[in-house]
Write a protein that holds these residues in place. Structure first.
Motif, PDB file in Angstrom:
ATOM      1  N   MET A  53       0.840  -1.189   0.000  1.00  4.75           N
ATOM      2  CA  MET A  53       0.000   0.000   0.000  1.00  4.75           C
ATOM      3  C   MET A  53       0.877   1.242   0.000  1.00  4.75           C
ATOM      4  O   MET A  53       1.887   1.313   0.699  1.00  4.75           O
ATOM      5  CB  MET A  53      -0.928  -0.011   1.223  1.00  4.75           C
ATOM      6  N   ALA A  54       0.526   2.267  -0.810  1.00 10.18           N
ATOM      7  CA  ALA A  54       1.328   3.470  -0.909  1.00 10.18           C
ATOM      8  C   ALA A  54       1.344   4.220   0.418  1.00 10.18           C
ATOM      9  O   ALA A  54       0.358   4.244   1.161  1.00 10.18           O
ATOM     10  CB  ALA A  54       0.775   4.365  -2.019  1.00 10.18           C
ATOM     11  N   ALA A  55       2.482   4.846   0.708  1.00 11.47           N
ATOM     12  CA  ALA A  55       2.637   5.594   1.957  1.00 11.47           C
ATOM     13  C   ALA A  55       2.145   7.019   1.805  1.00 11.47           C
ATOM     14  O   ALA A  55       2.400   7.844   2.688  1.00 11.47           O
ATOM     15  CB  ALA A  55       4.102   5.573   2.382  1.00 11.47           C
ATOM     16  N   TRP A  56       1.471   7.324   0.737  1.00  8.23           N
ATOM     17  CA  TRP A  56       0.934   8.662   0.512  1.00  8.23           C
ATOM     18  C   TRP A  56      -0.472   8.549  -0.037  1.00  8.23           C
ATOM     19  O   TRP A  56      -0.912   7.491  -0.472  1.00  8.23           O
ATOM     20  CB  TRP A  56       1.820   9.430  -0.475  1.00  8.23           C
ATOM     21  N   ARG A  57      -1.182   9.630  -0.005  1.00  4.07           N
ATOM     22  CA  ARG A  57      -2.530   9.672  -0.589  1.00  4.07           C
ATOM     23  C   ARG A  57      -2.598  10.812  -1.592  1.00  4.07           C
ATOM     24  O   ARG A  57      -1.918  11.840  -1.447  1.00  4.07           O
ATOM     25  CB  ARG A  57      -3.603   9.841   0.489  1.00  4.07           C
ATOM     26  N   VAL A  58      -3.402  10.624  -2.614  1.00  2.52           N
ATOM     27  CA  VAL A  58      -3.537  11.603  -3.685  1.00  2.52           C
ATOM     28  C   VAL A  58      -4.953  12.166  -3.652  1.00  2.52           C
ATOM     29  O   VAL A  58      -5.923  11.416  -3.511  1.00  2.52           O
ATOM     30  CB  VAL A  58      -3.239  10.957  -5.056  1.00  2.52           C
ATOM     31  N   ARG A  59      -5.069  13.468  -3.783  1.00  6.82           N
ATOM     32  CA  ARG A  59      -6.381  14.128  -3.793  1.00  6.82           C
ATOM     33  C   ARG A  59      -6.317  15.358  -4.691  1.00  6.82           C
ATOM     34  O   ARG A  59      -5.237  15.819  -5.085  1.00  6.82           O
ATOM     35  CB  ARG A  59      -6.783  14.551  -2.381  1.00  6.82           C
ATOM     36  N   GLU A  60      -7.503  15.881  -4.999  1.00  4.07           N
ATOM     37  CA  GLU A  60      -7.565  17.123  -5.762  1.00  4.07           C
ATOM     38  C   GLU A  60      -7.252  18.305  -4.860  1.00  4.07           C
ATOM     39  O   GLU A  60      -7.607  18.312  -3.676  1.00  4.07           O
ATOM     40  CB  GLU A  60      -8.946  17.309  -6.394  1.00  4.07           C
ATOM     41  N   ALA A  61      -6.588  19.306  -5.428  1.00  2.00           N
ATOM     42  CA  ALA A  61      -6.240  20.491  -4.653  1.00  2.00           C
ATOM     43  C   ALA A  61      -7.462  21.388  -4.475  1.00  2.00           C
ATOM     44  O   ALA A  61      -8.379  21.410  -5.304  1.00  2.00           O
ATOM     45  CB  ALA A  61      -5.126  21.262  -5.354  1.00  2.00           C
ATOM     46  N   ARG A  62      -7.446  22.126  -3.368  1.00  3.27           N
ATOM     47  CA  ARG A  62      -8.475  23.124  -3.089  1.00  3.27           C
ATOM     48  C   ARG A  62      -7.835  24.511  -3.091  1.00  3.27           C
ATOM     49  O   ARG A  62      -6.605  24.646  -3.056  1.00  3.27           O
ATOM     50  CB  ARG A  62      -9.149  22.839  -1.746  1.00  3.27           C
ATOM     51  N   HIS A  63      -8.670  25.519  -3.095  1.00  3.00           N
ATOM     52  CA  HIS A  63      -8.151  26.886  -3.133  1.00  3.00           C
ATOM     53  C   HIS A  63      -7.244  27.165  -1.943  1.00  3.00           C
ATOM     54  O   HIS A  63      -6.250  27.900  -2.063  1.00  3.00           O
ATOM     55  CB  HIS A  63      -9.305  27.885  -3.170  1.00  3.00           C
ATOM     56  N   ALA A  64      -7.559  26.571  -0.791  1.00  5.33           N
ATOM     57  CA  ALA A  64      -6.752  26.804   0.409  1.00  5.33           C
ATOM     58  C   ALA A  64      -5.354  26.203   0.309  1.00  5.33           C
ATOM     59  O   ALA A  64      -4.478  26.529   1.116  1.00  5.33           O
ATOM     60  CB  ALA A  64      -7.476  26.243   1.635  1.00  5.33           C
ATOM     61  N   ASP A  65      -5.133  25.339  -0.672  1.00  5.14           N
ATOM     62  CA  ASP A  65      -3.825  24.692  -0.823  1.00  5.14           C
ATOM     63  C   ASP A  65      -2.861  25.494  -1.680  1.00  5.14           C
ATOM     64  O   ASP A  65      -1.701  25.087  -1.855  1.00  5.14           O
ATOM     65  CB  ASP A  65      -3.996  23.301  -1.465  1.00  5.14           C
ATOM     66  N   LEU A  66      -3.284  26.610  -2.248  1.00  2.29           N
ATOM     67  CA  LEU A  66      -2.450  27.329  -3.196  1.00  2.29           C
ATOM     68  C   LEU A  66      -1.111  27.764  -2.599  1.00  2.29           C
ATOM     69  O   LEU A  66      -0.068  27.660  -3.250  1.00  2.29           O
ATOM     70  CB  LEU A  66      -3.205  28.559  -3.722  1.00  2.29           C
ATOM     71  N   THR A  67      -1.124  28.211  -1.356  1.00  2.00           N
ATOM     72  CA  THR A  67       0.131  28.646  -0.736  1.00  2.00           C
ATOM     73  C   THR A  67       1.112  27.491  -0.617  1.00  2.00           C
ATOM     74  O   THR A  67       2.310  27.629  -0.925  1.00  2.00           O
ATOM     75  CB  THR A  67      -0.147  29.251   0.649  1.00  2.00           C
ATOM     76  N   LEU A  68       0.626  26.332  -0.171  1.00  2.00           N
ATOM     77  CA  LEU A  68       1.496  25.162  -0.057  1.00  2.00           C
ATOM     78  C   LEU A  68       2.001  24.704  -1.418  1.00  2.00           C
ATOM     79  O   LEU A  68       3.160  24.293  -1.558  1.00  2.00           O
ATOM     80  CB  LEU A  68       0.738  24.027   0.644  1.00  2.00           C
ATOM     81  N   VAL A  69       1.144  24.765  -2.426  1.00  2.00           N
ATOM     82  CA  VAL A  69       1.558  24.365  -3.769  1.00  2.00           C
ATOM     83  C   VAL A  69       2.651  25.283  -4.294  1.00  2.00           C
ATOM     84  O   VAL A  69       3.669  24.827  -4.847  1.00  2.00           O
ATOM     85  CB  VAL A  69       0.345  24.362  -4.722  1.00  2.00           C
ATOM     86  N   ARG A  70       2.475  26.581  -4.114  1.00  2.00           N
ATOM     87  CA  ARG A  70       3.498  27.530  -4.551  1.00  2.00           C
ATOM     88  C   ARG A  70       4.817  27.283  -3.847  1.00  2.00           C
ATOM     89  O   ARG A  70       5.889  27.355  -4.459  1.00  2.00           O
ATOM     90  CB  ARG A  70       3.027  28.960  -4.285  1.00  2.00           C
ATOM     91  N   SER A  71       4.743  26.974  -2.551  1.00  2.00           N
ATOM     92  CA  SER A  71       5.966  26.710  -1.789  1.00  2.00           C
ATOM     93  C   SER A  71       6.666  25.450  -2.296  1.00  2.00           C
ATOM     94  O   SER A  71       7.898  25.425  -2.452  1.00  2.00           O
ATOM     95  CB  SER A  71       5.633  26.566  -0.306  1.00  2.00           C
TER      96      SER A  71
END
Length: 405
Positions: A1-19
């Motif tokens: 089983m993968a040690a990570w999970r995949v999901r769609e991004a939300r608007h609140a995730d933009l700062t983390l994505v940019r980082s």
């Protein structure tokens, strides 16, 4: 089983994505905030998380309804070569593939100095089709990759290796429209592309052959159903509900013949490019309206002709097992569409129908409930595949390209 999970991004995730993008990508490769905002709103950004930490992301844009372009894919250094990028890319490709009846072309651009990105794209069903002009003569080449949504064949005797640093040879090798990059290998300790030539099929000839095969098959099934229907009307003991079932099968098979003829007319005109949609109607009507009712009626016919309940039940059980195997095989129409638990339940009911119907007729029990249940089951499957599913897809386990043996 993968040690990570995949999901769609939300608007609140933009700062983390940019980082994340700032930490893992070159400044010129980071999409603008505006582009990321639009991509998040349209569901084109997917994130990979492990222990509540963002470890990877992928973003795309859709400049036109028929074309999606990967904007960026990034994975933190300590989590690379573990399958995170492949999970992100595979999930996004599946999203685009299921987003509409006509899935868009999915493309990406990677330079010859990005072997990890190139290997990821090639491993997820992409091929490099052409060299993109970057405006500089001394920099790395940029190659256009596109996802192969259908099976095509390559000539096993028309492949060659080109080092990634041999820019002029690479341009020359990808100049013909039927040549593409299909693998990244190591040659003499350096990375090299494998260039293959794809065999060019004639779509019109293939479609013409498919339409002719559909017409011939439905015509044969119609002849068999008509023969069985004649036996049903000549027998005084034949159940009326089964006669109605065979009449419905006759009507549906005639409709499929009309649809296949319409596909031939569409092919001759080549106007609306709707050949695939028309063939889906013909295939579904032929199978669920004609073939399956005909096969399921055979044990009932045998029960009336022989009067032997034991051999009738043996025949019915064998036919049910054969239908169950067929439904699970890659040859069935259902295998070309995405399946849900509801569809699996309908498939089980269809496979069990010969046994149930033969048992009712062999024991002289009213078979109307069975006929109604079978009709509803087949009608529900027809409705699902015609109106709730997209175009017929190729078998998921097959590679996007194959070497013709």
């Amino acid at each position: 089983m993968a040690a990570w999970r995949v999901r769609e991004a939300r608007h609140a995730d933009l700062t983390l994505v940019r980082s994340l993008l700032a930490d893992t990508c070159e400044p010129g490769a980071v999409p603008s905030t505006e582009l990321l905002t639009v991509a998040v709103a349209r569901g084109f950004v997917r994130l990979a998380e492990a222990d509540d930490e963002l470890i990877g992301c992928i973003a795309a844009e859709m400049p036109s309804p028929g074309h999606a372009r990967l904007s960026v894919i990034a994975v933190r250094t300590q989590h690379r070569r573990q399958g995170v990028g492949a999970d992100l890319l595979t999930g996004l490709v599946e999203k685009f593939s299921l987003s509409s009846v006509e899935p868009p072309l999915i493309s990406a651009v990677a330079s010859t100095e990005q072997p990890a990105v190139t290997q990821l794209l090639l491993g997820c069903g992409f091929i490099g089709t052409r060299v993109m002009q970057s405006g500089t003569t001394d920099g790395p080449l940029h190659i256009h990759f596109q996802h192969k949504a259908r099976v095509e064949y390559i000539d096993p005797d028309a492949r060659h290796l080109v080092p990634t640093r041999a820019t002029e040879q690479l341009k020359d090798s990808l100049a013909p429209s039927d040549h593409a990059v299909t693998a990244l290998v190591t040659l003499g300790g350096e990375p090299a592309f494998e260039i293959a030539r794809f065999e060019q099929d004639d779509p019109a000839a293939l479609q013409s052959g498919e339409a002719a095969a559909g017409i011939a098959f439905s015509g044969s099934i119609l002849a068999a159903i008509t023969f069985l229907l004649g036996f049903a009307f000549s027998s005084t003991r034949f159940p009326d509900d089964v006669r109605l079932l065979l009449i419905g099968a006759t009507f549906s098979t005639v409709l499929s013949l009309i649809v296949y003829a319409s596909a031939s007319g569409e092919l001759a005109r080549i106007r609306s490019n709707s050949f695939g949609k028309i063939m889906k109607w013909g295939n579904v009507l032929s199978e669920y309206g004609g073939v399956l009712p005909f096969l399921i009626s055979l044990p009932v016919t045998y029960a009336q002709a022989s009067g032997d309940p034991w051999t009738t039940m043996v025949l019915a059980v064998v036919l049910s097992a054969a239908l169950g195997w067929y439904e699970r095989s890659e040859f069935s129409i259902a295998h070309r569409f995405r399946r849900t638990p509801t569809e699996v339940a309908l498939t089980v009911l269809t496979a069990a129908s010969p046994t149930a119907g033969a048992a009712l007729v062999a024991t002289d029990v009213t078979s109307w409930p069975w006929t109604i249940a079978l009709t509803v089951t087949l009608a529900a499957r027809t409705w699902l595949y015609l109106f709730r599913r997209g175009a017929e897809a190729d078998i998921a386990e097959r590679r996007q390209w194959q070497i013709r043996q």
